[in-house]
Write a protein that holds these residues in place. Structure first.
Motif, PDB file in Angstrom:
ATOM      1  N   ASN A 158     -31.137 107.046  77.394  1.00 44.56           N
ATOM      2  CA  ASN A 158     -32.574 106.919  77.675  1.00 44.56           C
ATOM      3  C   ASN A 158     -33.470 107.501  76.582  1.00 44.56           C
ATOM      4  N   ASN A 159     -32.858 108.217  75.658  1.00 45.49           N
ATOM      5  CA  ASN A 159     -33.664 108.885  74.631  1.00 45.49           C
ATOM      6  C   ASN A 159     -34.132 107.962  73.512  1.00 45.49           C
ATOM      7  N   ASN A 160     -33.545 106.762  73.476  1.00 46.42           N
ATOM      8  CA  ASN A 160     -33.945 105.807  72.454  1.00 46.42           C
ATOM      9  C   ASN A 160     -33.759 106.353  71.030  1.00 46.42           C
ATOM     10  N   TRP A 161     -32.594 106.966  70.802  1.00 49.83           N
ATOM     11  CA  TRP A 161     -32.281 107.470  69.467  1.00 49.83           C
ATOM     12  C   TRP A 161     -31.585 106.381  68.656  1.00 49.83           C
ATOM     13  N   TYR A 162     -31.700 106.478  67.356  1.00 52.98           N
ATOM     14  CA  TYR A 162     -30.975 105.567  66.455  1.00 52.98           C
ATOM     15  C   TYR A 162     -29.661 106.247  66.069  1.00 52.98           C
TER      16      TYR A 162
END
Ligand SMILES: *Cc1c(COP(=O)(O)O)cnc(C)c1O
Length: 295
Positions: free
Chosen positions: A129-133
């Motif tokens: 859910n953190n939307n990290w790359y």
């Protein structure tokens, strides 16, 4: 930090002369004291891709002395990203110099047990859910390969018969294979004990026509990944005194040791020109006890 800081260092030694060989070292380590030579190149295209996709945070994996972790922390900060490092093992009482550097470059560190660390899919899920790359451990992948081939656009290596690099994930070796012409041989020296899966790991990064157009030697691990023996440390000190060349004990020392031993065993064709990539990693030597190394 610029690609133009890289330079060639010729090495002169009796074991080369006796076998009618020449050896140059491509000093990728010269780009930065802490950021490993090859890591910065491997990260370049990932960061470009992340920028193009309007990402704000780069996340990756590594151990307490990981060259990749500290390089990612630095490169992410330089490119204006936040960064997160998933670190193998419990949080230590005293942070390694590497992790201190990573923190200094603004990386958020998350410690996971060695068991949990192995299950990358689960970690990805936990933080989905953190939307990290996310970047693979060690920068393994095709964008990493592309960054390595860029090195050879500015540094012509077409005059060499053999190109030699250390191997961890195999990304650097794959980039070297792509940069080679038909008459050149690409040699990788594995820093791990009999990691046979490496052959496929490298092939998976290459187009079919280049599959197996390289040789990985497995005989110079000195006990395994991250391990070393007194003979390797002595070799590092000798190389430093004789050639003013600093090596790291995890990768580049094993690679140059392999080159010397293979030369003595007539592995290389007489009259050949060799190029070794100095992939950096010197910051990792800080994990050794004080005064073990002469540099
Ligand atoms: C990471 C690293 C390597 C291995 O590179 P791969 O592309 O993962 O094979 C070699 N040398 C040094 C100094 C490194 O830090």
């Amino acid at each position: 930090m610029k690609a133009s800081d890289i330079y060639i260092q010729p090495v002169e030694a009796s074991w080369l002369k006796q076998n009618n060989l020449t050896l140059d070292v491509l000093r990728l380590d010269a780009i930065h004291k802490i950021v490993s030579g090859n890591k910065w190149f491997k990260l370049k295209h990932y960061l470009k891709h992340a920028k193009a996709n309007k990402q704000h945070t780069i996340a990756t994996f590594g151990g307490a002395w990981s060259n990749h972790i500290v390089a990612t922390a630095f490169a992410a900060k330089e490119a204006g990203f936040k960064s997160v490092g998933i670190i193998r093992g419990e949080e230590p009482v005293t942070l390694s110099a590497t992790l201190q550097n990573a923190l200094h470059y603004g990386m958020q560190l998350i410690y996971v047990t060695r068991d949990a660390y192995r299950d990358k899919q689960r970690i990805l899920k936990t933080y989905a859910n953190n939307n990290w790359y996310w970047i693979n451990e060690g920068g393994y992948g095709k964008p990493g390969v592309k960054g390595i081939t860029d090195i050879f656009k500015t540094h012509d290596a077409s005059m060499y018969d053999y190109l030699v690099t250390a191997v961890g994930t195999g990304t650097t070796l794959a980039g070297m294979v792509k940069a080679c012409n038909k008459h050149q041989k690409a040699i990788g020296v594995s820093s791990m004990k009999m990691n046979i899966a490496l052959q496929d790991a490298v092939n998976n990064l290459l187009p079919k026509r280049l599959h197996n157009h390289f040789t990985i030697v497995h005989d110079y691990h000195f006990g395994g990944y991250g391990k070393h023996l007194p003979v390797l440390i002595d070799f590092m000190n000798t190389v430093y005194h004789q050639h003013h060349l600093q090596l790291d004990f995890i990768y580049t020392a094993k690679t140059l040791y392999a080159i010397q031993d293979l030369a003595k065993k007539s592995f290389f064709k007489q009259g050949s020109k060799l190029l070794m990539l100095h992939t950096g990693g010197l910051q990792g030597n800080r994990s050794l006890a004080a005064k073990v190394l002469a540099f």
